[in-house]
Design a protein around this motif. Structure first.
Motif, PDB file in Angstrom:
ATOM      1  N   ALA A   1     104.048-111.623 -31.023  1.00 52.00           N
ATOM      2  CA  ALA A   1     103.251-112.803 -31.343  1.00 52.00           C
ATOM      3  C   ALA A   1     103.833-113.556 -32.530  1.00 52.00           C
ATOM      4  O   ALA A   1     104.753-113.068 -33.195  1.00 52.00           O
ATOM      5  CB  ALA A   1     101.814-112.394 -31.631  1.00 52.00           C
TER       6      ALA A   1
ATOM      7  N   THR B   1     102.273-107.306 -28.813  1.00 49.01           N
ATOM      8  CA  THR B   1     100.974-107.309 -28.128  1.00 49.01           C
ATOM      9  C   THR B   1     100.520-105.887 -27.796  1.00 49.01           C
ATOM     10  O   THR B   1      99.321-105.633 -27.707  1.00 49.01           O
ATOM     11  CB  THR B   1     101.021-108.144 -26.830  1.00 49.01           C
ATOM     12  OG1 THR B   1     102.186-107.793 -26.092  1.00 49.01           O
ATOM     13  CG2 THR B   1     101.018-109.626 -27.130  1.00 49.01           C
TER      14      THR B   1
ATOM     15  N   VAL C   1      98.135-104.868 -30.149  1.00 46.99           N
ATOM     16  CA  VAL C   1      96.886-105.633 -30.233  1.00 46.99           C
ATOM     17  C   VAL C   1      95.954-105.111 -29.144  1.00 46.99           C
ATOM     18  O   VAL C   1      96.029-105.528 -27.987  1.00 46.99           O
ATOM     19  CB  VAL C   1      97.147-107.149 -30.082  1.00 46.99           C
ATOM     20  CG1 VAL C   1      95.851-107.932 -30.090  1.00 46.99           C
ATOM     21  CG2 VAL C   1      98.068-107.631 -31.198  1.00 46.99           C
ATOM     22  N   THR C   2      95.130-104.158 -29.516  1.00 48.50           N
ATOM     23  CA  THR C   2      94.287-103.449 -28.546  1.00 48.50           C
ATOM     24  C   THR C   2      92.828-103.563 -28.961  1.00 48.50           C
ATOM     25  O   THR C   2      92.518-104.060 -30.050  1.00 48.50           O
ATOM     26  CB  THR C   2      94.663-101.958 -28.513  1.00 48.50           C
ATOM     27  OG1 THR C   2      94.410-101.425 -29.834  1.00 48.50           O
ATOM     28  CG2 THR C   2      96.141-101.763 -28.173  1.00 48.50           C
ATOM     29  N   LEU C   3      91.960-103.072 -28.084  1.00 48.73           N
ATOM     30  CA  LEU C   3      90.547-103.042 -28.462  1.00 48.73           C
ATOM     31  C   LEU C   3      90.351-102.197 -29.714  1.00 48.73           C
ATOM     32  O   LEU C   3      89.511-102.518 -30.564  1.00 48.73           O
ATOM     33  CB  LEU C   3      89.698-102.487 -27.316  1.00 48.73           C
ATOM     34  CG  LEU C   3      89.348-103.441 -26.170  1.00 48.73           C
ATOM     35  CD1 LEU C   3      88.327-102.798 -25.249  1.00 48.73           C
ATOM     36  CD2 LEU C   3      88.835-104.775 -26.694  1.00 48.73           C
TER      37      LEU C   3
ATOM     38  N   ILE D   1      91.173-104.285 -32.622  1.00 50.11           N
ATOM     39  CA  ILE D   1      90.118-105.300 -32.798  1.00 50.11           C
ATOM     40  C   ILE D   1      88.883-104.665 -33.434  1.00 50.11           C
ATOM     41  O   ILE D   1      88.258-105.232 -34.327  1.00 50.11           O
ATOM     42  CB  ILE D   1      89.796-105.978 -31.448  1.00 50.11           C
ATOM     43  CG1 ILE D   1      90.950-106.930 -31.073  1.00 50.11           C
ATOM     44  CG2 ILE D   1      88.483-106.740 -31.514  1.00 50.11           C
ATOM     45  CD1 ILE D   1      90.794-107.615 -29.744  1.00 50.11           C
ATOM     46  N   ARG D   2      88.560-103.443 -32.979  1.00 51.72           N
ATOM     47  CA  ARG D   2      87.407-102.723 -33.560  1.00 51.72           C
ATOM     48  C   ARG D   2      87.572-102.544 -35.061  1.00 51.72           C
ATOM     49  O   ARG D   2      86.610-102.571 -35.813  1.00 51.72           O
ATOM     50  CB  ARG D   2      87.275-101.336 -32.910  1.00 51.72           C
ATOM     51  CG  ARG D   2      86.443-101.349 -31.651  1.00 51.72           C
ATOM     52  CD  ARG D   2      86.454 -99.982 -30.965  1.00 51.72           C
ATOM     53  NE  ARG D   2      86.293-100.178 -29.527  1.00 51.72           N
ATOM     54  CZ  ARG D   2      86.951 -99.521 -28.594  1.00 51.72           C
ATOM     55  NH1 ARG D   2      87.839 -98.578 -28.921  1.00 51.72           N
ATOM     56  NH2 ARG D   2      86.733 -99.771 -27.329  1.00 51.72           N
TER      57      ARG D   2
ATOM     58  N   VAL E   1      92.720-107.879 -36.112  1.00 53.53           N
ATOM     59  CA  VAL E   1      93.391-108.840 -35.231  1.00 53.53           C
ATOM     60  C   VAL E   1      92.913-110.257 -35.546  1.00 53.53           C
ATOM     61  O   VAL E   1      91.711-110.491 -35.683  1.00 53.53           O
ATOM     62  CB  VAL E   1      93.114-108.500 -33.751  1.00 53.53           C
ATOM     63  CG1 VAL E   1      93.712-109.570 -32.839  1.00 53.53           C
ATOM     64  CG2 VAL E   1      93.674-107.127 -33.405  1.00 53.53           C
ATOM     65  N   THR E   2      93.863-111.166 -35.670  1.00 53.59           N
ATOM     66  CA  THR E   2      93.521-112.582 -35.844  1.00 53.59           C
ATOM     67  C   THR E   2      94.135-113.365 -34.683  1.00 53.59           C
ATOM     68  O   THR E   2      94.940-112.825 -33.918  1.00 53.59           O
ATOM     69  CB  THR E   2      94.098-113.147 -37.158  1.00 53.59           C
ATOM     70  OG1 THR E   2      95.529-113.168 -37.032  1.00 53.59           O
ATOM     71  CG2 THR E   2      93.696-112.294 -38.345  1.00 53.59           C
ATOM     72  N   MET E   3      93.794-114.650 -34.590  1.00 48.48           N
ATOM     73  CA  MET E   3      94.370-115.484 -33.529  1.00 48.48           C
ATOM     74  C   MET E   3      95.900-115.540 -33.645  1.00 48.48           C
ATOM     75  O   MET E   3      96.598-115.724 -32.651  1.00 48.48           O
ATOM     76  CB  MET E   3      93.782-116.905 -33.575  1.00 48.48           C
ATOM     77  CG  MET E   3      92.416-117.063 -32.923  1.00 48.48           C
ATOM     78  SD  MET E   3      92.318-116.494 -31.197  1.00 48.48           S
ATOM     79  CE  MET E   3      93.296-117.744 -30.354  1.00 48.48           C
TER      80      MET E   3
ATOM     81  N   ASP F   1      97.789-113.170 -34.066  1.00 45.98           N
ATOM     82  CA  ASP F   1      98.349-112.026 -33.325  1.00 45.98           C
ATOM     83  C   ASP F   1      98.335-112.256 -31.813  1.00 45.98           C
ATOM     84  O   ASP F   1      98.885-111.456 -31.058  1.00 45.98           O
ATOM     85  CB  ASP F   1      97.549-110.748 -33.639  1.00 45.98           C
ATOM     86  CG  ASP F   1      97.649-110.357 -35.098  1.00 45.98           C
ATOM     87  OD1 ASP F   1      98.756-110.489 -35.666  1.00 45.98           O
ATOM     88  OD2 ASP F   1      96.617-109.952 -35.678  1.00 45.98           O
ATOM     89  N   VAL F   2      97.654-113.311 -31.398  1.00 47.52           N
ATOM     90  CA  VAL F   2      97.606-113.602 -29.960  1.00 47.52           C
ATOM     91  C   VAL F   2      98.091-115.032 -29.702  1.00 47.52           C
ATOM     92  O   VAL F   2      97.668-115.692 -28.767  1.00 47.52           O
ATOM     93  CB  VAL F   2      96.195-113.378 -29.362  1.00 47.52           C
ATOM     94  CG1 VAL F   2      95.885-111.900 -29.293  1.00 47.52           C
ATOM     95  CG2 VAL F   2      95.131-114.122 -30.151  1.00 47.52           C
TER      96      VAL F   2
END
Lengths: 120, 747
Positions: free
Chosen positions: A4, A10, A13-15, A18-19, A23-25, A27-28
């Motif tokens: 990213a 990516t 960048v997992t759930l 995120i938990r 993670v920020t935008m 990173d995506v």
């Protein structure tokens, strides 16, 4: 797996991440190198204009959302004087966005010729 | 015309729905002409020594408007320009439909063609040729479809339930919009969640004002954009508050955030806005499509769109809308092919407008199939709406054509709607956006449309949207909320959509995701049609899915239905002998009567039918005798066999499905005295009347025949599948070795 704009893979960048609130935008959001690579794919599939668009996009990845929105607004009819557009073009050129700069420079001339630049 | 001069035939014709539509006399001064206006320029392209375009389509560079200039600078492959501009229009048109000229060769040539050139070439294609051209020229091999999901109250729960429903029916893109601009963020979130409940990899857009739409995209709340409008005249372009350069920047801005986008044009918009410059609809659209390619967008939504009814009002209008779509394909772009805004009050006419495109197959057959009720469609009613989903599924089955939809079962859709509504309720509560009470949730799950949801509160989406924007909620937050609320599957699905933005593979032409999140696009799923046996084939599970509509029935379904009415009413007395009583009328029943079939096509029990026949005979002082005919399913032979055993020489024939006739022993099998041929419409009173008339024939009278009841229903469409099955059941009950048998009827 891709990298990213933030430099993060990516795959990372997992759930779970995120938990943890990690993670920020950023990173995506797509990395400019990926757009350059995709531009070549577009060229290979007979669409040089799409390729050019993706190369401009690669430049815009480095520009914050609010600034991109402001640039769009500046290019709408009657919003900017010719000088303002030229100044925007120069600043983009200096910030490593030559293709976008060229587009805006072209707009400056076209708007002046067709009378849709803001009168300064 | 004076009312007194009118005749019934024309008053009747005027009352038909097609006459609610408007039809315009061609008028070039208003731009009301589909193809080839006087003012459309001759195609030209002149380069100077440096390879710059100094004239295009009859206009010198100094006089270029903004659209000309952008196309001339960016849109043309000048290395093939001289070749294609010199190519004869008809010769080029022939190559487009020639299966021996590959798609890539057409793409190569079209890249150097000016708008006027391509408009001239495509205007030469007839309707059937457009179908072949489209089949060959579309970018993606696998066709797809896009749904509108909106409602009058921007109800987030209904949006989610309807998005899940659309995804279940197979739509791979969902477009929402708002009646209230401020509701847009909430709509984007609700539809994204609903789509993720319904299926993996469904793309979602929220069509609103350009800058807000981009903002939603940057926050990840939508996954693609489409409402980036372009026009064919400079005046209308500027009236739309944009220029080709601002659109080019917008196009790059979407790509810079890893988002798919396409532009929207569509013929007739310039005429609608009163600035068509005396040009034809198709020529102006050719400028739009050239510009789209020049901008570097991957695709175009066109084919009338909001002005579809303008194109529809002029001669050749439906053909021009289809040719617009083909032009997009020729420019090597994704074609999202209209069939969007409703262009006729007539079901026949709107189907006719869509059908060739449906048959050819496109990247998105509809650029907005109204998957919701017409009244809930905030774009206005679509060409196809929720009431048409079954029609569309059955059209796919009829033609073995993939229009992008699939069947969905009622229990599955019910489950998805429940999950979608609950997911939105839980996420909105978790993010502090809104609280929904149980009655609202339950109404949204069940609702066929927003009118079924009195519990909805119009302030809720507005408040939720304000909070989303103020606290800068992103799709990452929505994923986190879904996960925290126990919707891990949906959280993973939306996270996968975010990952796709990093990969950038869905930036390519005609990209959609399959349900394993593989990208299908010009790059990964290129159309390779080159005649029969090539290109997209519907096979395997997709064929099964396409054919397996929920309405289909088999013989065993029908056996089960009949068995539900089973009863033991008939006892065989013995072999039937010829009678001698002149008041006797026989009733020959088919072999399955009361053994495998108990209910006629009009829903009567065979026992009740026999009772009516017997009662009718009795009224005439005749005596009925029931005989089972074991060796034929043919009603004429059943009746004749019975008549030959009858003391009076008159017999009634009755098939278990209810078809009945009166026969006489000296007639040939196909000649009978009276026939009820349309079993589904026969009532008890009519069977009684048939019995009476048989009795009168037995007494030597010539009774007035009973008229078959008239119906304007498609009786055969309704019942022929049942008839085939019932006759098959009759056949299994035959025992040719047995002669006719006397039956005793017990009730």
């Amino acid at each position: 797996m891709s990298t990213a704009r933030s430099g993060r893979d990516t795959a990372d960048v997992t759930l779970d991440s995120i938990r943890l609130g990690e993670v920020t935008m950023d990173d995506v959001t797509i990395h400019p190198d990926t757009l350059v690579r995709q531009a070549q794919v577009a060229r290979d599939h007979a669409n040089p204009q799409l390729a050019e668009n993706l190369l401009r996009a690669a430049e815009l990845t480095l520009i914050p959302d609010d600034e991109v929105l402001a640039m769009y607004e500046a290019l709408r009819p009657g919003r900017s004087t010719t000088d303002e557009l030229r100044a925007l073009s120069v600043s983009l050129s200096e910030r490593g966005a030559p293709r976008t700069a060229a587009l805006i420079d072209e707009a400056a001339a076209a708007y002046a010729r067709r009378g849709i630049a803001k009168q300064g | 015309m004076n009312d007194t001069d009118r005749i019934g035939r024309f008053r009747f014709m005027d009352a038909q729905r097609v006459n609610l539509d408007g039809f315009a006399v061609e008028d070039e001064s208003l731009g009301l002409i589909a193809f080839s206006a006087e003012a459309d320029p001759e195609p030209t392209l002149v380069l100077d020594a440096h390879g710059n375009v100094v004239e295009m389509d009859g206009r010198e560079a100094a006089n270029f408007d903004l659209i000309d200039e952008f196309i001339a600078r960016h849109g043309l492959d000048l290395s093939v320009a001289s070749e294609v501009m010199a190519l004869d229009d008809v010769e080029f048109a022939r190559r487009i439909v020639d299966i021996n000229v590959p798609r890539a060769e057409i793409i190569r040539l079209a890249a150097g063609a000016t708008p006027a050139k391509l408009a001239r070439v495509l205007s030469r294609l007839r309707a059937a040729e457009l179908v072949i051209a489209m089949t060959k020229m579309r970018a993606r091999k696998t066709p797809s479809n896009q749904a509108h999901v909106t409602n009058r109250s921007d109800d987030p729960l209904l949006l989610a339930a309807d998005a899940a429903t659309a995804a279940a029916f197979g739509f791979r893109e969902i477009e929402t919009t708002v009646p209230v601009l401020g509701d847009a963020p909430s709509n984007a979130v609700a539809v994204s969640i609903g789509a993720a409940v319904g299926a993996v990899g469904v793309l979602v857009q929220c069509s609103v004002e350009e800058a807000l739409e981009l903002e939603l995209g940057m926050a990840g709340l939508v996954s693609y954009a489409e409402t980036v409008s372009i026009y064919g005249t400079e005046q209308i372009f500027i009236d739309g508050d944009d220029t080709p350069w601002s659109k080019a920047l917008l196009t790059s801005a979407y790509a810079s955030r890893g988002m798919k986008m396409r532009v929207t044009s569509g013929g007739g918009s310039e005429a609608l806005m009163g600035a068509a410059e005396n040009r034809s609809i198709f020529y102006l659209e050719a400028r739009c499509v050239s510009l789209a390619r020049a901008l570097g967008t991957q695709g175009v939504q066109n084919g009338g769109i909001d002005a579809a009814s303008v194109s529809g009002s002029v001669p050749g209008g439906a053909r021009s809308m289809m040719a617009e779509n083909l032009m997009v394909m020729m420019r090597n772009l994704e074609a999202c092919t209209g069939n969007d805004a409703l262009m006729s009050e007539s079901d026949v006419r709107r189907t006719s407008r869509t059908h060739p495109i449906f048959i050819a197959g496109t990247d998105f057959v509809c650029s907005g199939f109204g998957s919701i009720q017409r009244y809930d469609n905030m774009f206005g009613p679509s060409q196809w709406n929720s009431e048409d989903i079954d029609d569309f599924l059955i059209m796919q089955r009829d033609w073995t054509v993939d229009g992008g939809l699939r069947s969905a079962s009622e229990p599955e859709v019910a489950r998805l709607r429940r999950r979608a509504a609950h997911a939105v309720r839980d996420v909105y509560r978790f993010l502090g956006l809104a609280d929904f009470d149980d009655s609202w949730v339950e109404q949204a799950i069940d609702a066929a449309g927003s009118k079924d949801i009195p519990a909805a509160d119009l302030m809720t989406p507005l408040d939720a949207s304000r909070i989303i924007r103020q606290s800068r909620v992103t799709m990452v937050d929505v994923v986190a909320a879904l996960d925290a609320c126990g919707y891990e599957i949906e959280a993973e699905r939306l996270l996968a959509m975010l990952h796709a933005r990093v990969d950038g593979d869905y930036l390519h032409t005609a990209a959609i995701f399959d349900e394993q999140m593989n990208v299908m696009s010009l790059v990964t799923d290129a159309n390779d049609y080159a005649g029969p046996g090539t290109g997209y084939e519907i096979t395997g599970t997709r064929l099964t899915e396409l054919n397996g509509v929920r309405q289909q029935r088999s013989v065993s379904d029908l056996r089960d239905e009949q068995a539900a009415a089973a009863g033991n009413h008939f006892t065989v007395v013995g072999a039937a002998a010829a009678g001698s009583d002149p008041t006797e009328v026989t009733i020959g029943v088919s072999a399955a009567t009361g053994r495998a079939i108990w209910t006629t096509l009009s829903g009567l029990s065979v026992v009740d039918v026999l009772d009516e026949l017997l009662a009718g005979l009795e009224e005439e002082g005749c005596r009925g005798r029931i005989i089972r005919i074991n060796d034929t399913v043919d009603l004429g032979m059943i009746g004749l066999t019975a008549a030959r055993l009858s003391g009076s020489g008159i017999g009634i024939g009755l098939q278990a499905k209810g078809t009945a006739l009166i026969h006489r022993r000296d007639l040939s099998p196909l000649a009978n005295l009276e026939l009820y041929s349309v079993a589904p419409t026969v009532t008890p009173e009519l069977y009684r009347a048939l019995g009476i008339n048989a009795g009168r024939h037995a007494k030597g009278a010539t009774p007035e025949p009973v008229r078959n009841p008239y119906s304007d229903m498609a009786i055969e469409a309704r019942f022929h599948t049942k008839v085939v099955s019932l006759v098959a059941i009759e056949r299994t009950c035959l025992s040719p070795e047995l002669g006719p048998e006397d039956l005793e009827l017990t009730r």
